[in-house]
Design a protein around this motif. Structure first.
Motif, mmCIF file in Angstrom:
data_model
loop_
_atom_site.group_PDB
_atom_site.id
_atom_site.type_symbol
_atom_site.label_atom_id
_atom_site.label_comp_id
_atom_site.label_asym_id
_atom_site.label_seq_id
_atom_site.Cartn_x
_atom_site.Cartn_y
_atom_site.Cartn_z
ATOM 1 N N VAL A 1 0.842 -1.200 0.000
ATOM 2 C CA VAL A 1 0.000 0.000 0.000
ATOM 3 C C VAL A 1 0.875 1.247 0.000
ATOM 4 C CG1 VAL A 1 -1.618 1.357 1.377
ATOM 5 C CG2 VAL A 1 -1.968 -1.099 1.111
ATOM 6 N N LEU A 2 1.869 1.218 0.889
ATOM 7 C CA LEU A 2 2.759 2.369 1.007
ATOM 8 C C LEU A 2 3.510 2.611 -0.291
ATOM 9 C CD1 LEU A 2 3.694 4.369 3.191
ATOM 10 C CD2 LEU A 2 5.716 2.940 3.436
ATOM 11 N N ALA A 3 4.049 1.532 -0.836
ATOM 12 C CA ALA A 3 4.845 1.660 -2.063
ATOM 13 C C ALA A 3 3.970 2.167 -3.204
ATOM 14 C CB ALA A 3 5.476 0.321 -2.421
ATOM 15 N N ALA A 4 2.743 1.644 -3.289
ATOM 16 C CA ALA A 4 1.842 2.070 -4.363
ATOM 17 C C ALA A 4 1.537 3.557 -4.241
ATOM 18 C CB ALA A 4 0.548 1.254 -4.294
ATOM 19 N N LEU A 5 1.208 3.967 -3.016
ATOM 20 C CA LEU A 5 0.869 5.368 -2.761
ATOM 21 C C LEU A 5 2.031 6.276 -3.131
ATOM 22 C CD1 LEU A 5 -1.808 6.283 -1.432
ATOM 23 C CD2 LEU A 5 -0.454 6.807 0.594
ATOM 24 N N LEU A 6 3.190 5.917 -2.604
ATOM 25 C CA LEU A 6 4.381 6.734 -2.828
ATOM 26 C C LEU A 6 4.707 6.848 -4.307
ATOM 27 C CD1 LEU A 6 7.121 5.979 -0.163
ATOM 28 C CD2 LEU A 6 6.091 8.161 -0.793
ATOM 29 N N SER A 7 4.730 5.682 -4.969
ATOM 30 C CA SER A 7 5.158 5.714 -6.373
ATOM 31 C C SER A 7 4.117 6.444 -7.217
ATOM 32 C CB SER A 7 5.427 4.311 -6.896
ATOM 33 O OG SER A 7 4.367 3.468 -6.545
ATOM 34 N N TYR A 8 2.836 6.330 -6.852
ATOM 35 C CA TYR A 8 1.791 7.038 -7.591
ATOM 36 C C TYR A 8 1.987 8.552 -7.473
ATOM 37 C CZ TYR A 8 -2.890 8.450 -9.096
ATOM 38 O OH TYR A 8 -3.936 9.039 -9.740
ATOM 39 N N VAL A 9 2.133 9.002 -6.219
ATOM 40 C CA VAL A 9 2.302 10.437 -5.984
ATOM 41 C C VAL A 9 3.570 10.943 -6.665
ATOM 42 C CG1 VAL A 9 2.754 12.188 -4.225
ATOM 43 C CG2 VAL A 9 1.045 10.434 -3.804
ATOM 44 N N LEU A 10 4.642 10.190 -6.488
ATOM 45 C CA LEU A 10 5.915 10.651 -7.044
ATOM 46 C C LEU A 10 5.894 10.597 -8.578
ATOM 47 C CD1 LEU A 10 8.525 9.194 -4.545
ATOM 48 C CD2 LEU A 10 7.785 11.565 -4.819
ATOM 49 N N TYR A 11 5.273 9.523 -9.125
ATOM 50 C CA TYR A 11 5.239 9.363 -10.586
ATOM 51 C C TYR A 11 4.506 10.539 -11.223
ATOM 52 C CZ TYR A 11 3.621 7.681 -15.101
ATOM 53 O OH TYR A 11 3.329 7.574 -16.433
ATOM 54 N N LEU B 1 5.890 17.677 -1.152
ATOM 55 C CA LEU B 1 5.550 17.392 0.251
ATOM 56 C C LEU B 1 6.030 16.011 0.667
ATOM 57 C CD1 LEU B 1 1.913 18.661 0.889
ATOM 58 C CD2 LEU B 1 3.970 19.263 2.146
ATOM 59 N N VAL B 2 5.684 15.042 -0.158
ATOM 60 C CA VAL B 2 6.055 13.657 0.160
ATOM 61 C C VAL B 2 7.568 13.512 0.217
ATOM 62 C CG1 VAL B 2 6.060 11.315 -0.743
ATOM 63 C CG2 VAL B 2 3.948 12.619 -0.694
ATOM 64 N N THR B 3 8.249 14.154 -0.747
ATOM 65 C CA THR B 3 9.707 14.055 -0.755
ATOM 66 C C THR B 3 10.305 14.666 0.511
ATOM 67 O OG1 THR B 3 9.541 14.379 -3.131
ATOM 68 C CG2 THR B 3 11.743 14.459 -2.170
ATOM 69 N N ALA B 4 9.783 15.831 0.879
ATOM 70 C CA ALA B 4 10.295 16.477 2.094
ATOM 71 C C ALA B 4 10.107 15.559 3.293
ATOM 72 C CB ALA B 4 9.582 17.808 2.321
ATOM 73 N N ASN B 5 8.916 14.940 3.371
ATOM 74 C CA ASN B 5 8.659 14.030 4.489
ATOM 75 C C ASN B 5 9.609 12.841 4.486
ATOM 76 O OD1 ASN B 5 6.844 14.239 6.629
ATOM 77 N ND2 ASN B 5 5.208 14.645 5.168
#
Lengths: 260, 294
Positions: free
Chosen positions: B24-34, B269-273
């Motif tokens: 779940v985490l990986a999907a969320l992260l990669s989606y936002v970052l992609y 935001l996500v990257t900063a976090n």
């Protein structure tokens, strides 16, 4: 009129009279009397929970913060009852040092373990501090082992070295008395032998009280031995006599391994 | 055989749960970052946002986020440390302490929008500070303080009691034992806690909507006089942060490239976090190594 010249008796460091110690409703020490001589090693032995550590920690008031702790009676030291409410624990603990079961050096460099307490007690001169590091490490036989790495973490030392560092740290602020709470029980036999050897050297200058589970250790280093059992002092006498010819049945049972 | 089977089954089930979480985490992260990374460019990071036209950046919002974070930490760290030291070393085990503990826990679990309303009523209106960096930072201080207190308390409590005894037995006073023995030993955990809560504060939006506000004056990055109206350093000016900006653009923006700005902002935001969390770990283990080994 004959004036009796005081014989060359060894002076008393601690005179304990009618000491009772409670944790809440539970009584840990039950009306004990004990006289501890200066510049001798006194061993306190007995089974777990017999009150020997409780007694030791009451001398320098380390139990004060334990909830429910209460001590009554006298622990006389230089005409001062150490159990008095208004005693200055800072001055007291400077006079009466303590070493614990598990080596607890500060997570700092070897040198700083000595200099920090000195600074805390007002010594600022750089030269004096450096000098004291060497003096005190020599005193515990650690100098030659660590002289090249005084700035490395104290945690890089072996357990036995750490414990000797803790003894050096306790000695650096010039106490008169050293309380040791099973100082070698976490160490291997070689490190233990070194600590025992050190204690024998130190007793010329310090009054030493040693709590130990190790009967051989008490027999090897102590001048006198006090046997604690269920909060009472069963017997306190010359070590040799205690182990070869104990007066009390319970002492005999204990040293022959019949309980404890 | 049966017990062995149960054991295997348990291992399998827990591995599955762990896998689900990671997925779940990986999907969320990669989606936002992609989606976001395509929008993020140096230009995006260093140009002002636009109200009507496409192609606005997030420069001011990014600055505001860090600036409010800075002030929040200036307020929170001393308060959190003091509270943590009190709870770990001075508070007696009695009713009062229990009440304080319940208060701290309740404060920690308050919805942040409620804190935002509190900030609006107390700092913005009653104290008449207005929508400002200061109101935002004070509100976030309340948001962050319980976490800091708990972090500091736990850090101090987790120092081995033998260390404390060492200090006391050497004739240190209680206070000197705290400052020279306990705090240095607790420092790595406290620092890790501070950085982790930086991440939380940095990403917070709801508490800031009505305290730091949803606008930013036309900042002049050449003017560093903290009392000038357009100075970035002025703490009495409104300051829309990045997370508030992402929310605002999404909910009421009228720019044509809403989606792009929101995606890019989210990615930043996500990257900063991520940076906050990873650096907390690295720094924590680095200090630990430094303290414990050669």
């Amino acid at each position: 009129m004959v004036t009796v010249a005081l014989p060359e008796t060894i002076e008393t460091a601690f005179d304990v009279q009618g000491l009772n110690i409670f944790y809440g409703a539970k009584q840990a020490i039950n009306d004990i009397d004990l006289s501890i001589k200066k510049h001798e090693i006194t061993a306190l032995i007995g089974p777990s929970g017999c009150g020997k550590s409780t007694f030791l920690r009451s001398i320098n008031r380390m139990n004060d913060d334990v909830p429910g702790f209460r001590a009554e009676g006298l622990i006389q030291y230089d005409d001062i009852n150490l159990l008095t409410d208004n005693i200055d624990t800072v001055a007291l603990r400077k006079e009466i040092g303590m070493v614990f079961q598990n080596p607890n050096p500060f997570p700092k460099s070897i040198a700083k373990n000595i200099t920090q307490p000195l600074k805390e007690h007002g010594i600022r001169s750089k030269r004096k501090l450096t000098e004291q590091v060497e003096t005190n490490l020599r005193r515990v036989g650690l100098w030659d082992e660590v002289r090249d790495r005084l700035d490395t973490s104290a945690y890089s030392l072996s357990g036995g070295q750490q414990q000797r560092l803790c003894i050096a740290r306790a000695l650096c602020i010039h106490p008169e008395v050293l309380l040791l709470d099973e100082p070698a029980s976490a160490l291997d036999p070689i490190a233990t032998a070194k600590i025992e050897d050190l204690l024998l050297h130190l007793k010329d200058h310090y009054t030493i009280i040693l709590v130990t589970h190790n009967l051989q250790q008490a027999a090897r280093v102590a001048d006198s031995t006090a046997f604690f059992y269920q909060g009472e002092v069963v017997e306190h006498t010359d070590t040799e006599q205690f182990f070869s010819n104990p007066k009390e049945k319970r002492s005999e049972d204990y040293i022959s391994g019949r309980f404890g | 055989m049966n017990r062995k089977l149960t054991d295997k089954l348990a291992t399998l089930i827990f591995t599955l749960f762990a896998a689900v979480i990671v997925l779940v985490l990986a999907a969320l992260l990669s989606y936002v970052l992609y989606l976001g990374i395509q929008q993020v460019s140096w230009d995006f990071l260093t140009s002002k946002s636009s109200n009507f036209r496409a192609g606005g950046g997030i420069q001011d919002q990014l600055f505001n986020s860090f600036y409010i974070l800075l002030w929040t930490m200036i307020f929170t760290i001393p308060l959190g440390l003091a509270g943590g030291i009190y709870m770990a070393e001075y508070a007696e085990d009695n009713k009062l302490t229990a009440i304080i503990r319940v208060c701290i826990e309740t404060l920690a679990s308050l919805p942040s929008i409620v804190l935002g309303m509190f900030g609006l009523l107390v700092f913005v209106n009653t104290f008449d500070i207005g929508y400002s960096v200061l109101s935002g930072a004070l509100t976030l201080t309340i948001f962050n303080m319980p976490i800091m207190i708990r972090t500091c308390e736990n850090a101090i409590r987790s120092v081995s009691p033998q260390q404390k005894e060492a200090g006391l037995a050497l004739g240190y006073t209680h206070w000197r034992t705290i400052t020279t023995v306990l705090l240095p030993s607790a420092f790595p955990s406290i620092l890790t806690g501070i950085i982790l809560s930086c991440g939380l504060v940095f990403g917070e939006a709801a508490a800031l909507l009505y305290s730091a506000g949803m606008t930013t004056p036309n900042l002049d990055f050449g003017n560093w006089n903290p009392f000038a109206e357009t100075s970035p350093l002025n703490i009495m000016r409104p300051a829309e942060t990045l997370s508030v900006h992402v929310w605002k653009v999404n909910s009421e923006g009228i720019i044509p490239d809403i989606r792009d700005v929101a995606d890019g902002g989210a990615a930043v935001l996500v990257t900063a976090n991520l940076i906050f969390n990873i650096s907390a770990r690295l720094l924590g283990s680095w200090i630990h190594r430094k303290l414990t080994s050669k």
